[in-house]
Design a protein around this motif. Structure first.
Motif, PDB file in Angstrom:
ATOM      1  N   PHE A 167       0.823  -1.205   0.000  1.00 16.26           N
ATOM      2  CA  PHE A 167       0.000   0.000   0.000  1.00 16.26           C
ATOM      3  C   PHE A 167       0.858   1.256   0.000  1.00 16.26           C
ATOM      4  O   PHE A 167       0.520   2.243  -0.654  1.00 16.26           O
ATOM      5  N   TRP A 171       0.674   4.141  -3.087  1.00 18.45           N
ATOM      6  CA  TRP A 171       0.424   5.582  -2.977  1.00 18.45           C
ATOM      7  C   TRP A 171       1.631   6.383  -3.428  1.00 18.45           C
ATOM      8  O   TRP A 171       1.483   7.496  -3.935  1.00 18.45           O
ATOM      9  N   SER A 174       1.305   6.921  -7.070  1.00 17.69           N
ATOM     10  CA  SER A 174       0.365   8.013  -7.312  1.00 17.69           C
ATOM     11  C   SER A 174       1.039   9.359  -7.077  1.00 17.69           C
ATOM     12  O   SER A 174       0.882  10.301  -7.852  1.00 17.69           O
ATOM     13  N   PHE A 175       1.797   9.418  -5.994  1.00 19.16           N
ATOM     14  CA  PHE A 175       2.487  10.664  -5.649  1.00 19.16           C
ATOM     15  C   PHE A 175       3.435  11.092  -6.763  1.00 19.16           C
ATOM     16  O   PHE A 175       3.524  12.267  -7.106  1.00 19.16           O
TER      17      PHE A 175
ATOM     18  N   MET B 202      -8.761  -1.427   0.706  1.00 18.02           N
ATOM     19  CA  MET B 202      -7.392  -0.937   0.644  1.00 18.02           C
ATOM     20  C   MET B 202      -6.595  -1.149   1.933  1.00 18.02           C
ATOM     21  O   MET B 202      -5.962  -0.229   2.442  1.00 18.02           O
ATOM     22  N   SER B 236      -5.156  10.716   7.539  1.00 18.76           N
ATOM     23  CA  SER B 236      -4.501  10.528   6.244  1.00 18.76           C
ATOM     24  C   SER B 236      -5.444  10.933   5.108  1.00 18.76           C
ATOM     25  O   SER B 236      -4.996  11.255   4.017  1.00 18.76           O
ATOM     26  N   ARG B 249      -1.236  14.794  -0.706  1.00 21.85           N
ATOM     27  CA  ARG B 249      -2.252  13.912  -0.111  1.00 21.85           C
ATOM     28  C   ARG B 249      -1.888  12.446  -0.268  1.00 21.85           C
ATOM     29  O   ARG B 249      -2.253  11.601   0.544  1.00 21.85           O
ATOM     30  N   TYR B 250      -1.124  12.145  -1.323  1.00 19.87           N
ATOM     31  CA  TYR B 250      -0.755  10.745  -1.528  1.00 19.87           C
ATOM     32  C   TYR B 250       0.238  10.276  -0.472  1.00 19.87           C
ATOM     33  O   TYR B 250       0.213   9.140  -0.045  1.00 19.87           O
ATOM     34  N   ARG B 253      -1.536   9.303   2.541  1.00 16.01           N
ATOM     35  CA  ARG B 253      -2.211   8.006   2.497  1.00 16.01           C
ATOM     36  C   ARG B 253      -1.271   6.870   2.912  1.00 16.01           C
ATOM     37  O   ARG B 253      -1.724   5.813   3.330  1.00 16.01           O
ATOM     38  N   THR B 254       0.036   7.059   2.776  1.00 19.45           N
ATOM     39  CA  THR B 254       0.958   5.987   3.157  1.00 19.45           C
ATOM     40  C   THR B 254       1.166   5.945   4.675  1.00 19.45           C
ATOM     41  O   THR B 254       1.670   4.954   5.199  1.00 19.45           O
TER      42      THR B 254
END
Lengths: 373, 292
Positions: A167, A171, A174-175, B202, B236, B249-250, B253-254
């Motif tokens: 995961f 992300w 995506s970043f 997720m 997050s 924002r990504y 999320r991590t």
């Protein structure tokens, strides 16, 4: 159970020969495909016709076959990435994260050479392509080694760790490719910049040279497990970690090493799909799909029973099945996700068939008994 | 800010319910790494049934029922067949991931029903989760049923000799655990985020699994961990509430996954390892096959 004078009993297996083991795998796959027909029937499609379409497209169609081969390379690398730790009794379900890390590293090499801003320039492929491959393997190794180290040193469950890394890297991709990330396409479509034509991986009759890696590593691993001291140590650790420790095998080094080796192969799979497959040559918006496809590596590894040579036909079969599945999905107007559903059905069937590694049905002539009254 | 607090509690509740399910199973010695798969199934079937019937109650029941069924399946693989529990759990996860993607796809989109009313400003499921934690702690440490469950997880052959039915106890624990995981999934899809999308969890199930390892099999620590992770998860998603402008924002999320890794790593401390080793059910993950 009695059938016409014969008695069907369940007996514990004493030994399991290679032939028997492969029979179990073949039966498991056939059973899964049979079960999967139910999904076709439910969708009002004749299963025989659907399978015929799938195989025709996957293996005998001039558009389908190259796609199958590309998936085969990807799956074989993912499968080997799963098999190496699995031989040591460890679960690498982090191929997804490792291949993302690998492709990000490969793109970082191109970024360093300024490819993003000058796409049409000529680049020294002989230098950059090997660097990209090395970077892909190295980036994936680093990500994978976290799981191996935590497992070896502190006995932290590798399933949870590799999943978390999946995961995190998801992300991270995506970043890097969205919202103004470093690798974002200057056209701004939420995907990475494209490879310049001079850095396309060399093709032979339309097949990327990464095929050599995939097949080469499968044979190399077979040799490693069968003939070398390290292979022996990995297998010994897999069968009994405590016993292996008494025999002087390092319980820190082996988990770390198997994850590093597995990771490197998953990184190559990432390089293959994002930088060597004709028609792709970028990290697309829908990159999650390839991450999901890597889970087929688990299934192929289990069907091949962690045998890298057996993994070759298995990966070819599933490369074709997933590719053909996508095709009939469009052609026969089936719901999205036929290939995902197949993944699910196969996996649970395989789990059920594990039972036959330890037990077998025995058919013996029933002794004369007084008939039931 | 209050809204953020409420959403965090909602998220924590889902972690709590799913992780309590896993904890009960593990206490009886059954390791189920397929939490995410069972949650996906519970969420997807709950969503479909609720949308088709217009009844939340039926939706939740469907989630619980499929959870029970998968718990039973896992019990069958790991207790009756005595197979590798990790293989079975992985099978359930991948089956959940694969089949729900296909089954749920036509339902992609919002649920389109009135929201479930809140109680005292909070989601009613928060109170359900709280009650579950207290009840689980009570049953496991104060009742004879709890003693049975724990004895089966610690030393099944001794338990069998003292008259505890190992297989039956493990089956019940696995099924109860599955029901809770399915329910947690349904709470996600019907209350927390009522929009169906493929593989939308997720990683919630895997974080719940990590929480159980970290909790040292104590429901109260587990609840505290869930609160931490629920808040982190919510943060997050909405980093601008606390640190506007910092990181993309990504990257945010991590963070929950990164913190999970750090937490798992911190379990390597000697202080923790000794306690963890003592609390771990000895027979966790080991099949028990009666001598014939």
């Amino acid at each position: 159970m009695r059938i016409a004078g014969y008695k069907l009993t369940l007996a514990k297996r004493e030994t399991l020969s290679g032939l028997q083991a492969s029979m179990i795998s073949v039966l498991a796959v056939l059973t899964a495909l049979l079960l999967f027909s139910l999904i076709f029937i439910q969708a009002d499609v004749n299963p025989l016709e659907a399978y015929k379409e799938i195989f025709d497209y996957a293996f005998f169609n001039s558009y389908g076959l190259p796609l199958t081969i590309n998936r085969f390379i990807f799956l074989l690398l993912s499968t080997c990435a799963f098999i190496i730790p699995f031989r040591a009794g460890l679960w690498n379900i982090g191929m997804t994260g490792q291949l993302y890390a690998g492709s990000l590293s490969a793109f970082a090499v191109m970024y360093a050479f300024g490819v993003k801003d000058a796409k049409s320039a000529e680049y020294p492929a002989l230098i950059i392509i090997p660097l990209m491959i090395l970077a892909a393997a190295l980036g994936a190794m680093i990500i994978a080694s976290i799981a191996g180290y935590l497992r070896g040193k502190y006995n932290v469950n590798e399933i949870v760790v590799t999943m978390m890394l999946n995961f995190i890297t998801f992300w991270l991709v995506s970043f890097m490719i969205k919202d103004g990330g470093l690798f974002m396409n200057p056209g701004g479509r939420g995907e990475s910049f494209e490879l310049p034509a001079s850095l396309y991986a060399p093709l032979y009759k339309g097949v990327p040279f990464t095929l050599i890696f995939a097949l080469g590593f499968a044979f190399f691993l077979h040799w490693l497990f069968a003939k070398t001291k390290l292979g022996y140590q990995i297998r010994a650790y897999g069968e009994n970690p405590t016993g292996a420790e008494y025999a002087g095998i390092s319980t820190v080094r082996i988990p770390l090493l198997v994850f590093i080796m597995g990771g490197a192969l998953a990184g190559l799979a990432g390089y293959h799909y994002f930088a060597a497959v004709p028609g792709v040559y970028k990290i697309a918006r829908s990159y999650a799909f390839l991450g999901d496809l890597a889970f087929y590596g688990i299934i192929c590894g289990l069907i091949a029973q962690a045998n890298p040579i057996a993994a070759i036909p298995v990966a070819l079969l599933f490369g074709g099945l997933t590719n053909g599945g996508r095709f009939v999905q469009g052609k026969m107007h089936l719901g999205f996700g036929i290939d995902y559903a197949l993944l699910g059905v196969l996996m649970i069937t395989l789990v059920a068939f594990q039972f036959f590694y330890r037990y077998q049905f025995a058919l013996t002539k029933a002794e004369k008994e007084s008939p039931d009254v | 800010m209050f809204e953020f607090f409420v959403r965090s509690l909602d998220a924590s509740t889902i972690f709590t319910i799913a992780a309590i399910g896993e904890l009960i199973g593990q206490r009886s010695g059954v390791l189920n790494v397929g939490v995410e798969g069972i949650m996906l199934f519970g969420a997807t079937l709950g969503f479909i049934v609720a949308q088709a019937t217009g009844s939340y109650l039926l939706g939740f029941l469907a989630g619980i029922a499929i959870g029970a069924l998968l718990g039973l399946l896992h019990g069958f693989f790991s207790v009756t067949l005595g197979g590798d529990q990790v293989v079975s759990g992985m099978g359930i996860w991948i089956m959940g991931f694969g089949l729900t993607t296909y089954i749920g796809n036509p339902y992609t989109g919002p649920l389109g029903m009135d929201r479930i009313p809140s109680v005292l400003g909070l989601s009613p499921f928060f109170f359900v989760g709280l009650a579950l934690v207290i009840l689980t702690k009570f049953v496991l440490s104060k009742t004879s049923l709890g003693l049975k469950i724990r004895s089966v997880g610690e030393n099944p052959s001794v338990a069998e000799v003292s008259g505890v039915k190992v297989a039956k106890t493990r089956y019940y624990s696995s099924i109860t655990g599955g029901m809770l995981m399915g329910f947690a999934g349904a709470v996600y899809a019907l209350n927390y985020n009522p929009v169906w999308n493929y593989n939308f969890l997720m990683g919630w199930g895997f974080i719940a699994l990590a929480l159980v390892f970290f909790s040292m099999w104590n429901p109260y620590i587990l609840m505290a961990g869930s609160l931490l992770f629920g808040t982190l998860w919510q943060l997050s998603l909405n980093p601008q509430l606390v640190l506007p402008g910092l990181f993309s924002r990504y990257i945010w999320r991590t963070v929950p996954f990164g913190i999970t890794l750090i937490v798992l790593f911190s379990m390597s401390m000697k202080w923790f390892r000794t306690r963890w080793g003592a609390a771990k059910p000895d027979a966790l993950g080991q099949p028990y096959l009666k001598e014939e």
